[in-house]
Design a protein around this motif. Structure first.
Motif, short mmCIF file in Angstrom:
data_model
loop_
_atom_site.label_atom_id
_atom_site.label_comp_id
_atom_site.label_asym_id
_atom_site.label_seq_id
_atom_site.Cartn_x
_atom_site.Cartn_y
_atom_site.Cartn_z
N VAL A 1 2.70 1.74 -3.40
CA VAL A 1 1.83 2.32 -4.42
C VAL A 1 1.58 3.80 -4.13
O VAL A 1 1.55 4.64 -5.04
N VAL B 1 5.49 -6.97 -5.50
CA VAL B 1 4.17 -7.31 -5.00
C VAL B 1 3.80 -8.78 -5.25
O VAL B 1 3.22 -9.43 -4.37
N GLU C 1 0.83 -1.21 0.00
CA GLU C 1 0.00 0.00 0.00
C GLU C 1 0.87 1.25 0.00
O GLU C 1 0.63 2.20 -0.74
N TYR D 1 -3.05 -3.50 -6.75
CA TYR D 1 -1.75 -2.83 -6.71
C TYR D 1 -1.00 -2.97 -8.03
O TYR D 1 -0.40 -2.02 -8.53
#
Length: 513
Positions: free
Chosen positions: A51, A136, A48, A155
């Motif tokens: 990003v 990721v 998170e 993502y």
């Protein structure tokens, strides 16, 4: 070490000290990464924040300062050279509007403009997205706090979208750019990278956007993320823009680009997610996060991202919108305004501008982002009018933009009826009478885009893509310069210092030292 190597190393090494911030402040965060996988990229929180860093970097790229400040690179590129302003009385940006004796319009030269010549801010976005795409997929399923597949897809989809957006943005400015699509674990020993043909770069954008379409949801998880995080709709919208730019680069030789652009907008429309809001909602549209917004840069006060006493929105306002501010930098092109807004019923004249009927262009204010009644003006301390800001997002793509882009594709395919249908949807919302195109539907599409998107940093690219740059404003932008690619920006001198395989854009050879 090449300049691209420097950027990669800076992103990797320069972000280690940043603390984690709660998800409520997602778009306020700087990137957090580490070259050591044991330190970072271990769970959903890391993803998170990674990003978030990519969005933060894009925001910075679009608000680069020039020598005299302003935080407005996005508008310097897209609005100042496009004849929307008669002049711009900020020393370092004025020649983008008025040019000089050598370049009657859009003189890009001068050391004070060096920050705008430099594509490094966009490569920081690209480097971060490549890091996301590499890391990721490796995060274990049990380290996600929600459905691992859904979260991971989102993502990755955002990373593909942001990479495509950065490359598309650069291609419109510089043409050929180095294409980097993978994360380099050892940037210090990477090779210098040549510029890649712009059509190949756009093809890569399409591949990324097809991935994004498959991975992203149509709607945001909550209202705070609406339009300011990539969605399936944003991917389709950007895909349409990429296909239309590719059609321009190919001189219309492959009509499949046009049909692909139309299909992308059809998907957007068919989703039912977006709509043209009532004209009374113009102020809310530019505040942001409405059903008309497709992709925006979060600049709202509630998220702590507003530009206080700076930025394009603020600098072009004074009393009565900004108390105790009487100076004004931008003088709007009154002749263009009168030509565009020739329908007395068109409410955009009064929603977008203050004093539209003034004879002197210096007295007309561009207020579409502030709201005609200052709906989007914010004061940190209203009592003494301190630290004012225009509480409005940077709108990069919204629904009427895509309807009119589809109209352009239809016009290029000689489907006049379909083109007029899309044009008149936008005109009806503005209260204007329908048009029959006056025999030149292509030009009427261009004019309607100029009306609806005035001041949104779109018109320059429309002028270039359609070729009307050669004829608008009395033809001051010469045919010779246009055909020589003189609408492209020069590549920054600093970029050549560490990359000996770069070459300058041909038009600027011998002009940029």
């Amino acid at each position: 070490m090449s300049y691209l190597k420097y950027i990669i190393t800076a992103v990797l090494a320069g972000t280690l000290l940043l603390p984690f911030v709660s998800c409520k402040k997602l778009l306020d965060q700087d990137p957090l990464n580490s070259p050591y996988n044991g330190v970072f990229w271990q769970n959903q929180r890391d993803a998170e924040q990674g990003v978030a860093g990519a969005y933060a970097m894009l925001r910075r790229a679009l608000t680069v300062n020039t020598a005299f400040g302003g935080d407005m690179s996005h508008f310097a590129y897209g609005s100042l050279p496009s004849y929307e302003f008669e002049r711009y009385d900020q020393y370092d940006l004025g020649q983008l509007t008025g040019g000089d004796t050598r370049f009657p319009v859009a003189n890009y030269l001068g050391a004070y403009l060096d920050p705008l010549h430099n594509w490094s801010p966009y490569y920081k976005v690209i480097t971060q997205t490549n890091i996301i795409l590499y890391n990721v997929p490796k995060i274990p399923d049990n380290q996600f706090t929600e459905s691992p597949a859904r979260a991971r897809n989102r993502y990755l989809g955002e990373a593909y979208f942001l990479r495509a957006y950065a490359y598309f943005y650069m291609t419109r400015l510089w043409g050929d750019v180095p294409l980097v699509t993978s994360y380099d674990e050892d940037p210090a020993h990477a090779d210098n990278i040549k510029r890649t043909n712009e059509k190949e770069v756009l093809d890569n954008c399409i591949r990324d956007l097809k991935q994004a379409v498959n991975l992203l949801p149509w709607t945001a998880k909550n209202g705070n993320e609406k339009a300011v995080r990539a969605s399936k709709g944003a991917a389709y919208a950007l895909m349409a823009h990429v296909y239309m730019w590719k059609n321009f680069l190919m001189n219309g030789s492959d009509q499949q680009n046009l049909t692909n652009a139309i299909a992308a907008v059809d998907s957007l429309e068919g989703s039912g997610v977006y709509q043209l809001l009532p004209r009374e909602m113009y102020p809310k549209i530019f505040h942001g996060k409405t059903d008309e917004g497709i992709f925006e840069i979060n600049m709202q006060v509630a998220q702590g991202e507003q530009q206080t006493e700076t930025g394009f929105y603020f600098l072009n306002l004074k009393e009565p919108f900004i108390r105790n501010k009487t100076g004004k930098l931008g003088v709007l092109n009154k002749e263009l305004l009168d030509d565009l807004y020739d329908d007395e019923k068109d409410v955009r004249k009064n929603y977008f501008f203050k004093g539209f009927d003034e004879i002197n262009g210096e007295k007309i204010l561009l207020c579409k982002f502030a709201g005609p009644n200052a709906e989007n003006i914010y004061y940190k301390n209203p009592g003494n009018a301190s630290a004012p800001a225009v509480d409005a997002n940077i709108i990069l793509m919204r629904y009427p933009d895509l309807l009119l882009l589809r109209a352009e594709a239809y016009a290029d395919l000689s489907n006049t009826g379909a083109a007029l249908n899309d044009i008149n949807k936008v005109r009806a919302r503005a209260g204007a009478d329908p048009t029959d195109g006056n025999g030149d539907v292509k030009y009427e599409v261009f004019r309607e885009r100029s009306r609806e998107l005035f001041g949104e940093a779109q018109r320059w690219y429309d002028l270039v893509r359609t070729g009307y740059l050669k004829t608008e404003n009395g033809g001051k932008f010469t045919l010779e310069r246009y055909n020589a690619g003189g609408w492209k920006w020069p590549v920054a001198r600093a970029l050549f210092l560490n990359n000996n395989v770069l070459i300058q854009n041909p038009y600027w050879l011998g002009l940029v030292n």
